[in-house]
Scaffold this active site. Structure first.
Site, short mmCIF file in Angstrom:
data_model
loop_
_atom_site.label_atom_id
_atom_site.label_comp_id
_atom_site.label_asym_id
_atom_site.label_seq_id
_atom_site.Cartn_x
_atom_site.Cartn_y
_atom_site.Cartn_z
N LYS A 65 0.81 -1.22 0.00
CA LYS A 65 0.00 0.00 0.00
C LYS A 65 0.84 1.27 0.00
O LYS A 65 0.41 2.31 -0.47
CB LYS A 65 -0.96 0.01 1.20
CG LYS A 65 -2.07 -1.04 1.04
CD LYS A 65 -3.08 -0.97 2.14
CE LYS A 65 -4.14 -2.05 1.90
NZ LYS A 65 -5.28 -1.94 2.79
N GLY A 128 0.00 -1.60 8.11
CA GLY A 128 -0.44 -0.87 6.92
C GLY A 128 -1.77 -0.14 7.03
O GLY A 128 -1.93 0.95 6.49
N VAL A 209 -10.26 -5.58 12.83
CA VAL A 209 -10.16 -5.36 11.38
C VAL A 209 -10.26 -6.71 10.64
O VAL A 209 -10.68 -6.78 9.50
CB VAL A 209 -8.82 -4.64 11.08
CG1 VAL A 209 -8.56 -4.55 9.60
CG2 VAL A 209 -8.83 -3.25 11.70
#
Ligand code: ATR
Length: 265
Positions: A65, A128, A209
């Site tokens: 990313k 990230g 997450v």
């Protein structure tokens, strides 16, 4: 036929093709979305494929990313502010790097009608996705954001971009309204998070997450102590929804069927 890709390493676990191809079919778009495992040295060539019109859009996952930033002609405000790109496309002959993880996270909280305003946040991990989460939380006017990471320096690095965040030692559970697991602990079904939340009052939000497995040890612990829990599935769906809308100028449906096709526990 238009072509879209998700790139990362590893990539086999990614459910992005399942979701995007489902929406492509539903909306009768002449396109295909595939996954590709790449190495850092491949990134430049993959981006040129967009410029040459062979690929129309790319989603990016761990660990690229940040690595893709130098190959972009332009970054959106979100990508620039987080130094993290998860969606790439061509616009006016320019390669644009954008970040839809921020909106994904924000919308997932709005979906459960959770108001972040004035809340104290504890984030576990500094990998990230954390810059996107911090950006979203600041936009939603959280009162304070504390980052706790095993490798403290990585949490300190985030301070270069987000001056107001607080850093705490790994394992130190500060007072919070929301605790977010942004570590990779839990990705493997048997992973146990070695933190003690028993001193925390109930009625907090435990947000993971991770969405596969659906309920990590972290969420199990939170639930057992009488807290609200949320996994990363809606965040995943909403980030994909934003990318899809951007690429195809069509807003796909998010309904029970969408959620069900991602149930692969
Ligand atoms: P990356 O760091 O490459 O961006 P990531 O999957 O986004 O990868 O992040 C993994 C996160 O999980 C990191 O915050 C990592 O902590 P370190 O920075 O100390 O490596 C955290 N993590 C992974 N395994 C962990 C463990 N066993 N205990 C504590 N934290 C762990």
């Amino acid at each position: 036929m238009k072509k879209y890709l998700v790139i990362g390493n590893p990539i086999s676990h990614s459910l992005s093709p399942t979701l995007h191809n489902h929406w492509i079919k539903k909306n009768k778009i002449n396109a295909i979305y595939e996954k590709k495992q790449v190495e850092k040295k491949d990134l430049k060539n993959i981006v040129s494929e967009i410029r040459e019109g062979h690929i129309q859009g790319i989603n990016v996952t761990v660990p690229f990313k940040k690595d893709l930033i130098p190959y972009m002609d332009k970054l959106s405000l979100e990508a620039e502010s987080t130094q993290s790109i998860n969606t790439i496309y061509l616009s006016d002959n320019k390669i644009i790097g954008h970040n839809t993880d921020i909106a994904g996270f924000e919308l997932s909280l709005k979906k459960i009608k959770y108001n972040v305003y004035n809340k104290k946040i504890l984030i576990l991990g500094a990998g990230g996705v954390v810059s996107s989460i911090i950006f979203a939380l600041q936009r939603m006017k959280a009162l304070s954001i504390t980052v706790s990471n095993r490798t403290r320096e990585k949490a300190e690095d985030l301070k270069n971009f987000f001056k107001d965040i607080l850093i705490s030692d790994w394992g130190k559970i500060s007072d919070f309204d929301i605790v977010i697991n942004a570590t990779s602990i839990g990705l493997n079904k048997d992973d146990k998070i070695n933190l003690d939340f028993s001193s925390v009052d109930s009625g907090k939000l435990f947000y993971d997450v991770i969405y596969n497995p659906e309920e990590t040890d972290f969420l199990k612990k939170g639930k057992k102590l009488g807290n609200l829990t949320e996994n990363g599935k809606m965040m995943f769906i909403y980030q994909a929804h934003q990318a899809f809308t951007l690429w195809h100028q069509i807003m796909p449906d998010i309904n029970d069927e969408t959620i069900k096709i991602l149930n692969n526990d």
